[in-house]
Design a protein around this motif. Structure first.
Motif, PDB file in Angstrom:
ATOM      1  N   ASP A 127      37.487  50.590  43.214  1.00 63.69           N
ATOM      2  CA  ASP A 127      38.412  50.147  44.247  1.00 63.69           C
ATOM      3  C   ASP A 127      38.003  48.761  44.723  1.00 63.69           C
ATOM      4  N   HIS A 128      38.991  47.944  45.022  1.00 64.66           N
ATOM      5  CA  HIS A 128      38.707  46.587  45.492  1.00 64.66           C
ATOM      6  C   HIS A 128      38.950  46.465  46.990  1.00 64.66           C
ATOM      7  N   TRP A 129      40.167  46.689  47.425  1.00 62.99           N
ATOM      8  CA  TRP A 129      40.509  46.380  48.808  1.00 62.99           C
ATOM      9  C   TRP A 129      40.020  47.426  49.801  1.00 62.99           C
ATOM     10  N   ALA A 137      39.469  50.725  58.422  1.00 61.92           N
ATOM     11  CA  ALA A 137      38.430  51.744  58.430  1.00 61.92           C
ATOM     12  C   ALA A 137      38.922  53.081  57.910  1.00 61.92           C
ATOM     13  N   VAL A 138      40.171  53.422  58.206  1.00 62.04           N
ATOM     14  CA  VAL A 138      40.700  54.711  57.749  1.00 62.04           C
ATOM     15  C   VAL A 138      40.754  54.755  56.232  1.00 62.04           C
ATOM     16  N   ALA A 139      41.239  53.688  55.615  1.00 61.30           N
ATOM     17  CA  ALA A 139      41.328  53.629  54.157  1.00 61.30           C
ATOM     18  C   ALA A 139      39.936  53.650  53.527  1.00 61.30           C
ATOM     19  N   LEU A 140      38.997  52.941  54.132  1.00 63.26           N
ATOM     20  CA  LEU A 140      37.622  52.937  53.620  1.00 63.26           C
ATOM     21  C   LEU A 140      37.023  54.334  53.687  1.00 63.26           C
ATOM     22  N   ASP A 141      37.209  55.011  54.805  1.00 64.82           N
ATOM     23  CA  ASP A 141      36.679  56.368  54.942  1.00 64.82           C
ATOM     24  C   ASP A 141      37.336  57.328  53.956  1.00 64.82           C
ATOM     25  N   ASP A 142      38.624  57.127  53.712  1.00 64.75           N
ATOM     26  CA  ASP A 142      39.325  57.984  52.761  1.00 64.75           C
ATOM     27  C   ASP A 142      38.757  57.804  51.356  1.00 64.75           C
ATOM     28  N   PRO A 163      29.744  52.715  37.180  1.00 63.29           N
ATOM     29  CA  PRO A 163      30.868  52.098  37.896  1.00 63.29           C
ATOM     30  C   PRO A 163      31.406  50.889  37.144  1.00 63.29           C
ATOM     31  N   SER A 164      32.696  50.635  37.311  1.00 66.56           N
ATOM     32  CA  SER A 164      33.340  49.494  36.675  1.00 66.56           C
ATOM     33  C   SER A 164      33.524  48.378  37.691  1.00 66.56           C
ATOM     34  N   LEU A 165      33.068  47.181  37.320  1.00 68.61           N
ATOM     35  CA  LEU A 165      33.160  46.016  38.206  1.00 68.61           C
ATOM     36  C   LEU A 165      33.913  44.878  37.527  1.00 68.61           C
ATOM     37  N   TYR A 166      34.976  45.195  36.847  1.00 70.87           N
ATOM     38  CA  TYR A 166      35.743  44.176  36.140  1.00 70.87           C
ATOM     39  C   TYR A 166      36.374  43.194  37.128  1.00 70.87           C
ATOM     40  N   THR A 167      36.740  42.029  36.602  1.00 66.56           N
ATOM     41  CA  THR A 167      37.165  40.917  37.442  1.00 66.56           C
ATOM     42  C   THR A 167      38.685  40.816  37.491  1.00 66.56           C
ATOM     43  N   PHE A 168      39.242  40.994  38.689  1.00 68.48           N
ATOM     44  CA  PHE A 168      40.688  40.915  38.880  1.00 68.48           C
ATOM     45  C   PHE A 168      41.111  39.581  39.478  1.00 68.48           C
ATOM     46  N   TYR A 169      40.191  38.921  40.182  1.00 75.20           N
ATOM     47  CA  TYR A 169      40.510  37.683  40.879  1.00 75.20           C
ATOM     48  C   TYR A 169      39.379  36.681  40.650  1.00 75.20           C
ATOM     49  N   GLY A 170      39.697  35.390  40.854  1.00 70.87           N
ATOM     50  CA  GLY A 170      38.725  34.350  40.574  1.00 70.87           C
ATOM     51  C   GLY A 170      37.834  33.976  41.738  1.00 70.87           C
ATOM     52  N   ASP A 171      37.996  34.633  42.889  1.00 75.50           N
ATOM     53  CA  ASP A 171      37.202  34.330  44.082  1.00 75.50           C
ATOM     54  C   ASP A 171      35.824  34.970  43.943  1.00 75.50           C
ATOM     55  N   LYS A 172      34.796  34.137  43.820  1.00 76.92           N
ATOM     56  CA  LYS A 172      33.443  34.656  43.615  1.00 76.92           C
ATOM     57  C   LYS A 172      32.966  35.497  44.787  1.00 76.92           C
ATOM     58  N   ASP A 173      33.178  35.005  46.013  1.00 79.45           N
ATOM     59  CA  ASP A 173      32.717  35.754  47.186  1.00 79.45           C
ATOM     60  C   ASP A 173      33.409  37.108  47.287  1.00 79.45           C
ATOM     61  N   ALA A 174      34.700  37.138  46.942  1.00 83.77           N
ATOM     62  CA  ALA A 174      35.424  38.413  46.982  1.00 83.77           C
ATOM     63  C   ALA A 174      34.873  39.368  45.939  1.00 83.77           C
ATOM     64  N   TRP A 175      34.520  38.845  44.753  1.00 86.08           N
ATOM     65  CA  TRP A 175      33.939  39.718  43.737  1.00 86.08           C
ATOM     66  C   TRP A 175      32.597  40.270  44.210  1.00 86.08           C
ATOM     67  N   VAL A 176      31.783  39.441  44.834  1.00 87.71           N
ATOM     68  CA  VAL A 176      30.473  39.894  45.317  1.00 87.71           C
ATOM     69  C   VAL A 176      30.652  41.030  46.332  1.00 87.71           C
ATOM     70  N   TYR A 178      33.168  43.087  46.632  1.00 91.36           N
ATOM     71  CA  TYR A 178      33.681  44.243  45.873  1.00 91.36           C
ATOM     72  C   TYR A 178      32.552  44.925  45.108  1.00 91.36           C
ATOM     73  N   ALA A 179      31.690  44.137  44.464  1.00 87.55           N
ATOM     74  CA  ALA A 179      30.583  44.715  43.699  1.00 87.55           C
ATOM     75  C   ALA A 179      29.579  45.396  44.618  1.00 87.55           C
ATOM     76  N   GLN A 180      29.211  44.727  45.701  1.00 83.86           N
ATOM     77  CA  GLN A 180      28.260  45.322  46.642  1.00 83.86           C
ATOM     78  C   GLN A 180      28.767  46.670  47.154  1.00 83.86           C
ATOM     79  N   SER A 181      30.042  46.722  47.536  1.00 83.15           N
ATOM     80  CA  SER A 181      30.586  47.952  48.090  1.00 83.15           C
ATOM     81  C   SER A 181      30.612  49.076  47.069  1.00 83.15           C
ATOM     82  N   ASN A 182      31.028  48.757  45.837  1.00 84.67           N
ATOM     83  CA  ASN A 182      31.112  49.796  44.811  1.00 84.67           C
ATOM     84  C   ASN A 182      29.731  50.260  44.354  1.00 84.67           C
ATOM     85  N   ILE A 183      28.776  49.347  44.248  1.00 87.54           N
ATOM     86  CA  ILE A 183      27.419  49.753  43.862  1.00 87.54           C
ATOM     87  C   ILE A 183      26.768  50.558  44.983  1.00 87.54           C
TER      88      ILE A 183
END
Length: 267
Positions: A127-129, A137-142, A163-176, A178-183
């Motif tokens: 998940d990204h967003w 917060a509700v979506a995150l908790d879900d 886990p899969s951390l494939y790249t959907f967008y070119g924003d480096k900070d956004a990828w970081v 997303y990766a931190q949260s999923n890991i």
């Protein structure tokens, strides 16, 4: 000859790294990648990872013959990842999908008790967003609750999380983020099992190869937070069965060489 990875996980304890590798085992390098005229990545310390997808398993719980066929896939270790993306893990079919995964994993375990099993992009649900809090917060908790439910049923059946951390967008900070949260989420539900992150050096939608700085960041974040990586690919066009042409000078590959040099893998 298969070279074993020899560099260690570096655990950063700064507040920005909320999930860190929690094992003293060497950081693992897996590859499941094909290029037209590409090199053998095992010469750079990568182990070849077998991935069993519906091409081998079909769309339902595999029968014994399909399991044997998947277990015969080329691999340089005992690991095998099951990649079935058509079984929904959210919504009304969740319980049915979990049961299918359990039966599939049990079938592989019965056929070969020595195999080390994992599921692609299931633990956690990629998940990204929601994962980064952009949907509240509700979506995150879900999302976390869904992962808790799935993990309680599936983590006991696997040996590692992928886990899969494939790249959907070119924003480096956004990828970081997303990766931190999923890991971090993978670590939370892992029951102490290792985390090996799937990375792909192409953008998910356009198939353009990643710029070097973004790819290096992805390798480095996983080195800091996870227990290993799987480099997957490639796709040369609209057909996933046609590999891209190898380019020694590609930015992503030069960034990979830099990463390997820093870890003492190559000179």
């Amino acid at each position: 000859m298969v070279f074993k990875t020899v560099f260690c996980v570096i655990c950063l304890l700064g507040s920005s790294w909320s999930a860190t590798a929690q094992t003293l085992a060497p950081f693992k390098l897996f590859e499941a990648i094909r290029f037209s005229d590409g090199p053998d990545l095992q010469a750079f310390g990568f182990e070849h990872l077998a991935i069993a997808d519906p091409h081998y398993l079909g769309s339902d719980v595999p029968h014994a013959g399909q399991v044997r066929r998947a277990l015969a896939l080329p691999r340089s270790n005992r690991h095998l990842v099951i990649d079935i993306e058509s079984w929904p893990l959210e919504g009304p079919d969740q319980a049915s999908s979990i049961a299918k995964y359990q039966k599939t994993l049990d079938a592989f375990r019965k056929a070969d008790p020595s195999v080390k099993l994992g599921l692609y992009a299931v633990l956690p649900i990629r998940d990204h967003w929601r994962a980064t809090g952009h949907e509240g917060a509700v979506a995150l908790d879900d999302w976390k609750q869904q992962n808790t439910t799935i993990a309680s049923s599936l983590v006991p059946h696997v040996d590692a999380l992928f886990p899969s951390l494939y790249t959907f967008y070119g924003d480096k900070d956004a990828w970081v983020a997303y990766a931190q949260s999923n890991i971090k989420e993978a670590r939370r539900i892992s029951q102490g099992k290792p985390i090996y992150c799937f990375l792909w050096p192409q953008f998910h939608k356009t198939l353009a190869f990643l710029p070097g700085d973004l790819w290096y960041t992805q390798l480095d974040i996983c080195r800091r937070l996870a227990d290993g990586i799987v480099i997957w690919g490639t796709i040369g066009g609209s057909s996933p069965f046609r590999p891209a042409r190898w380019d020694e000078k590609a930015e992503w590959w030069q960034a990979t060489l830099r990463f390997l040099q820093e870890q003492g893998k190559i000179r």
